[in-house]
Design a protein around this motif. Structure first.
Motif, PDB file in Angstrom:
ATOM      1  N   PHE A  15       0.738  -1.224  -0.060  1.00 34.62           N
ATOM      2  CA  PHE A  15      -0.161   0.032  -0.002  1.00 34.62           C
ATOM      3  C   PHE A  15       0.860   1.163   0.032  1.00 34.62           C
ATOM      4  N   CYS A  16       0.054   2.338  -0.163  1.00 36.02           N
ATOM      5  CA  CYS A  16       0.803   3.828  -0.361  1.00 36.02           C
ATOM      6  C   CYS A  16       1.491   4.017   1.078  1.00 36.02           C
ATOM      7  N   ALA A  17       2.655   4.868   0.903  1.00 32.29           N
ATOM      8  CA  ALA A  17       3.305   5.312   2.053  1.00 32.29           C
ATOM      9  C   ALA A  17       2.736   6.524   2.705  1.00 32.29           C
ATOM     10  N   GLU A  18       3.096   7.064   3.946  1.00 30.93           N
ATOM     11  CA  GLU A  18       2.648   8.487   4.522  1.00 30.93           C
ATOM     12  C   GLU A  18       2.794   9.481   3.397  1.00 30.93           C
ATOM     13  N   GLY A  19       2.207  10.363   2.902  1.00 31.91           N
ATOM     14  CA  GLY A  19       2.328  11.494   2.043  1.00 31.91           C
ATOM     15  C   GLY A  19       1.874  11.072   0.589  1.00 31.91           C
ATOM     16  N   PHE A  20       1.235   9.956   0.523  1.00 34.97           N
ATOM     17  CA  PHE A  20       0.921   9.421  -0.951  1.00 34.97           C
ATOM     18  C   PHE A  20      -0.512   8.942  -0.689  1.00 34.97           C
ATOM     19  N   TYR A  21      -1.535   8.925  -1.752  1.00 33.54           N
ATOM     20  CA  TYR A  21      -2.669   8.164  -1.596  1.00 33.54           C
ATOM     21  C   TYR A  21      -2.859   7.283  -2.816  1.00 33.54           C
ATOM     22  N   LEU A  22      -3.647   6.346  -2.569  1.00 40.71           N
ATOM     23  CA  LEU A  22      -3.973   5.401  -3.738  1.00 40.71           C
ATOM     24  C   LEU A  22      -5.079   5.822  -4.490  1.00 40.71           C
ATOM     25  N   ASN A  23      -4.803   6.042  -5.853  1.00 37.83           N
ATOM     26  CA  ASN A  23      -5.621   6.483  -6.667  1.00 37.83           C
ATOM     27  C   ASN A  23      -6.433   5.471  -6.960  1.00 37.83           C
ATOM     28  N   ASP A  24      -7.561   5.189  -6.392  1.00 40.61           N
ATOM     29  CA  ASP A  24      -8.473   4.130  -6.331  1.00 40.61           C
ATOM     30  C   ASP A  24      -9.747   4.321  -7.223  1.00 40.61           C
ATOM     31  N   THR A  25      -9.697   5.016  -8.014  1.00 38.07           N
ATOM     32  CA  THR A  25     -10.707   5.200  -9.110  1.00 38.07           C
ATOM     33  C   THR A  25     -10.966   4.001 -10.002  1.00 38.07           C
ATOM     34  N   SER A  26      -9.944   3.093 -10.019  1.00 33.41           N
ATOM     35  CA  SER A  26     -10.199   1.973 -10.907  1.00 33.41           C
ATOM     36  C   SER A  26     -10.652   1.020  -9.565  1.00 33.41           C
ATOM     37  N   THR A  27     -11.525   0.080 -10.194  1.00 31.64           N
ATOM     38  CA  THR A  27     -12.113  -0.991  -9.143  1.00 31.64           C
ATOM     39  C   THR A  27     -11.339  -2.334  -9.023  1.00 31.64           C
ATOM     40  N   ALA A  28     -10.294  -2.577  -9.838  1.00 28.85           N
ATOM     41  CA  ALA A  28      -9.549  -3.664  -9.971  1.00 28.85           C
ATOM     42  C   ALA A  28      -7.991  -3.544  -9.704  1.00 28.85           C
ATOM     43  N   ILE A  29      -7.778  -2.911  -8.699  1.00 30.59           N
ATOM     44  CA  ILE A  29      -6.331  -2.730  -8.194  1.00 30.59           C
ATOM     45  C   ILE A  29      -5.794  -3.670  -7.034  1.00 30.59           C
ATOM     46  N   ASP A  30      -5.127  -4.579  -7.548  1.00 33.71           N
ATOM     47  CA  ASP A  30      -4.459  -5.453  -6.452  1.00 33.71           C
ATOM     48  C   ASP A  30      -3.175  -4.905  -5.884  1.00 33.71           C
ATOM     49  N   SER A  31      -2.468  -5.529  -4.956  1.00 38.50           N
ATOM     50  CA  SER A  31      -1.352  -5.166  -4.369  1.00 38.50           C
ATOM     51  C   SER A  31      -0.060  -5.248  -5.356  1.00 38.50           C
ATOM     52  N   SER A  32      -0.240  -6.363  -6.109  1.00 38.43           N
ATOM     53  CA  SER A  32       0.684  -6.386  -7.148  1.00 38.43           C
ATOM     54  C   SER A  32       0.653  -5.549  -8.197  1.00 38.43           C
ATOM     55  N   ASP A  33      -0.266  -4.980  -8.489  1.00 38.95           N
ATOM     56  CA  ASP A  33      -0.383  -3.937  -9.381  1.00 38.95           C
ATOM     57  C   ASP A  33       0.313  -2.667  -9.079  1.00 38.95           C
ATOM     58  N   ILE A  34       0.007  -2.160  -7.534  1.00 34.26           N
ATOM     59  CA  ILE A  34       0.714  -1.166  -6.847  1.00 34.26           C
ATOM     60  C   ILE A  34       2.305  -1.396  -6.743  1.00 34.26           C
ATOM     61  N   ILE A  35       2.732  -2.476  -6.564  1.00 38.46           N
ATOM     62  CA  ILE A  35       4.210  -2.891  -6.503  1.00 38.46           C
ATOM     63  C   ILE A  35       4.953  -2.664  -7.757  1.00 38.46           C
ATOM     64  N   GLN A  36       4.080  -3.341  -8.850  1.00 45.76           N
ATOM     65  CA  GLN A  36       4.850  -2.984 -10.046  1.00 45.76           C
ATOM     66  C   GLN A  36       4.638  -1.674 -10.718  1.00 45.76           C
ATOM     67  N   ALA A  37       3.781  -0.684 -10.191  1.00 45.22           N
ATOM     68  CA  ALA A  37       3.785   0.553 -10.721  1.00 45.22           C
ATOM     69  C   ALA A  37       3.431   1.636  -9.603  1.00 45.22           C
ATOM     70  N   PRO A  38       4.069   1.868  -8.610  1.00 44.00           N
ATOM     71  CA  PRO A  38       3.866   2.682  -7.700  1.00 44.00           C
ATOM     72  C   PRO A  38       3.572   4.388  -8.117  1.00 44.00           C
ATOM     73  N   PHE A  39       4.410   4.717  -9.229  1.00 40.59           N
ATOM     74  CA  PHE A  39       4.042   6.066  -9.574  1.00 40.59           C
ATOM     75  C   PHE A  39       2.652   6.135 -10.264  1.00 40.59           C
ATOM     76  N   LYS A  40       2.219   5.228 -10.800  1.00 40.61           N
ATOM     77  CA  LYS A  40       0.970   5.325 -11.420  1.00 40.61           C
ATOM     78  C   LYS A  40      -0.225   5.206 -10.217  1.00 40.61           C
ATOM     79  N   HIS A  41      -0.179   4.518  -9.283  1.00 43.40           N
ATOM     80  CA  HIS A  41      -0.935   4.138  -8.165  1.00 43.40           C
ATOM     81  C   HIS A  41      -0.937   4.794  -6.923  1.00 43.40           C
ATOM     82  N   CYS A  42       0.160   5.305  -6.620  1.00 44.05           N
ATOM     83  CA  CYS A  42       0.289   6.108  -5.373  1.00 44.05           C
ATOM     84  C   CYS A  42       0.839   7.590  -5.765  1.00 44.05           C
TER      85      CYS A  42
END
Length: 149
Positions: A15-42
């Motif tokens: 998940f995103c660190a302090e100072g960032f937020y998860l851009n959760d407008t997409s309904t199908a984000i899982d942790s592997s997506d976040i890990i692979q593209a942190p600049f896109k999701h956080c």
């Protein structure tokens, strides 16, 4: 700073660190997506008017008093009228109802953009006072009319 965080003892940063937020407008984000593209999701927390704890999502940004946003699906924050306390902010502690829109950021009796719409039909928004004021009654007009005569 690194955009991802984890819980103590975890082998990944899901998940995103302090100072960032998860851009959760997409309904199908899982942790592997976040890990692979942190600049896109956080994404960076808005620079003014909000704070982002670790594991914050767009929908649960903590909005400071004095700021307003249209809904929990936007990161754009607007400063409110600095003469008053009608924009109360929002500290995330429960799920916001879908019909709250920006009204959840407003003091009781206020709603709408920048909380400058009165919920009671017998009140009007006063720019001078920065809040909703009760409309004069017909008795006050009669008294004023008699006083002038």
């Amino acid at each position: 700073p690194y955009r991802l965080a984890s819980i103590n003892g975890s082998s990944t940063c899901p998940f995103c660190a302090e100072g960032f937020y998860l851009n959760d407008t997409s309904t199908a984000i899982d942790s592997s997506d976040i890990i692979q593209a942190p600049f896109k999701h956080c994404l960076d927390c808005p620079p003014h008017g909000a704070s982002c704890r670790h594991n914050t999502t767009l929908s649960d940004l903590d909005v400071y008093p004095g700021y307003w946003r249209h809904s929990n699906t936007t990161s754009i924050l607007y400063p409110c009228n600095n003469k008053s306390d009608i924009c109360i902010g929002f500290k995330y502690n429960s799920v916001m109802k879908s019909d709250d829109f920006g009204d959840i950021y407003c003091k009781s009796g206020h709603k709408g953009p920048l909380c400058e719409v009165c919920t009671d039909k017998d009140f009007y928004f006063s720019d001078n006072d920065g809040q909703c004021i009760q409309c004069p009654t017909s008795n006050s007009f009669s008294t004023l009319f008699i006083f002038i005569i």
